[in-house]
Design a protein around this motif. Structure first.
Motif, PDB file in Angstrom:
ATOM      1  N   ILE A   1       5.964  -6.976  -0.718  1.00 45.38           N
ATOM      2  CA  ILE A   1       5.727  -5.535  -0.577  1.00 45.38           C
ATOM      3  C   ILE A   1       4.717  -5.267   0.534  1.00 45.38           C
ATOM      4  O   ILE A   1       4.866  -4.327   1.321  1.00 45.38           O
TER       5      ILE A   1
ATOM      6  N   LEU B   1       5.537  -2.960   3.777  1.00 40.72           N
ATOM      7  CA  LEU B   1       4.702  -1.815   4.147  1.00 40.72           C
ATOM      8  C   LEU B   1       4.133  -1.963   5.555  1.00 40.72           C
ATOM      9  O   LEU B   1       4.082  -0.995   6.316  1.00 40.72           O
TER      10      LEU B   1
ATOM     11  N   GLY C   1      -0.138  -4.660   5.734  1.00 43.03           N
ATOM     12  CA  GLY C   1       0.281  -3.975   4.523  1.00 43.03           C
ATOM     13  C   GLY C   1      -0.744  -4.078   3.410  1.00 43.03           C
ATOM     14  O   GLY C   1      -1.044  -3.096   2.731  1.00 43.03           O
TER      15      GLY C   1
ATOM     16  N   SER D   1      -3.101  -1.062   2.422  1.00 44.38           N
ATOM     17  CA  SER D   1      -3.024  -0.580   1.051  1.00 44.38           C
ATOM     18  C   SER D   1      -4.404  -0.403   0.456  1.00 44.38           C
ATOM     19  O   SER D   1      -4.690   0.594  -0.215  1.00 44.38           O
TER      20      SER D   1
ATOM     21  N   PHE E   1       0.971  -1.702  -5.672  1.00 40.13           N
ATOM     22  CA  PHE E   1       0.802  -0.888  -4.475  1.00 40.13           C
ATOM     23  C   PHE E   1       1.233   0.538  -4.804  1.00 40.13           C
ATOM     24  O   PHE E   1       2.309   0.753  -5.357  1.00 40.13           O
TER      25      PHE E   1
ATOM     26  N   VAL F   1       2.692   3.435  -3.001  1.00 37.61           N
ATOM     27  CA  VAL F   1       3.425   3.372  -1.743  1.00 37.61           C
ATOM     28  C   VAL F   1       2.864   4.311  -0.680  1.00 37.61           C
ATOM     29  O   VAL F   1       2.613   3.882   0.449  1.00 37.61           O
TER      30      VAL F   1
ATOM     31  N   ALA G   1      -0.715   3.448   0.550  1.00 32.95           N
ATOM     32  CA  ALA G   1      -0.653   2.149   1.216  1.00 32.95           C
ATOM     33  C   ALA G   1      -0.015   2.273   2.593  1.00 32.95           C
ATOM     34  O   ALA G   1      -0.496   1.683   3.570  1.00 32.95           O
ATOM     35  N   LEU G   2       1.059   3.046   2.683  1.00 34.56           N
ATOM     36  CA  LEU G   2       1.736   3.219   3.962  1.00 34.56           C
ATOM     37  C   LEU G   2       0.856   3.978   4.953  1.00 34.56           C
ATOM     38  O   LEU G   2       0.758   3.599   6.120  1.00 34.56           O
TER      39      LEU G   2
END
Length: 85
Positions: A10, A14, A37, A41, A58, A60, A63-64
């Protein structure tokens, strides 16, 4: 062990998405994507809190956003270092 593998996957996705959004390659390839990522995050969660979809520890959206900001800052630093030499 499985959660650690998901964490890396993940984090890599990301980091890759953040690079695609900015149109910049992350230095270090796959390892750079994973680091961007994971660190992104952490930064996003600290600044924006935890909200949105949660996938393998995470959140999303924060984190992005954190990964995008991190890659942008790293690209500015690397660009400045290239100009200095």
């Amino acid at each position: 062990m499985i959660s650690f593998i998901w964490y890396l996957i993940i984090g890599g996705i990301l980091g890759w998405l953040a690079g695609v959004i900015l149109g910049k390659d992350v230095p270090g390839g796959i390892v750079g994507n994973i680091i961007a990522g994971i660190v992104g995050s952490w930064i996003g969660s600290m600044v924006l809190g935890n909200w949105g979809w949660r996938v393998s520890d995470f959140y999303v959206f924060p984190a992005l956003i954190g990964a995008v900001v991190l890659i942008f800052i790293v690209s500015l630093i690397l660009k400045g270092m290239r100009k200095a030499t």
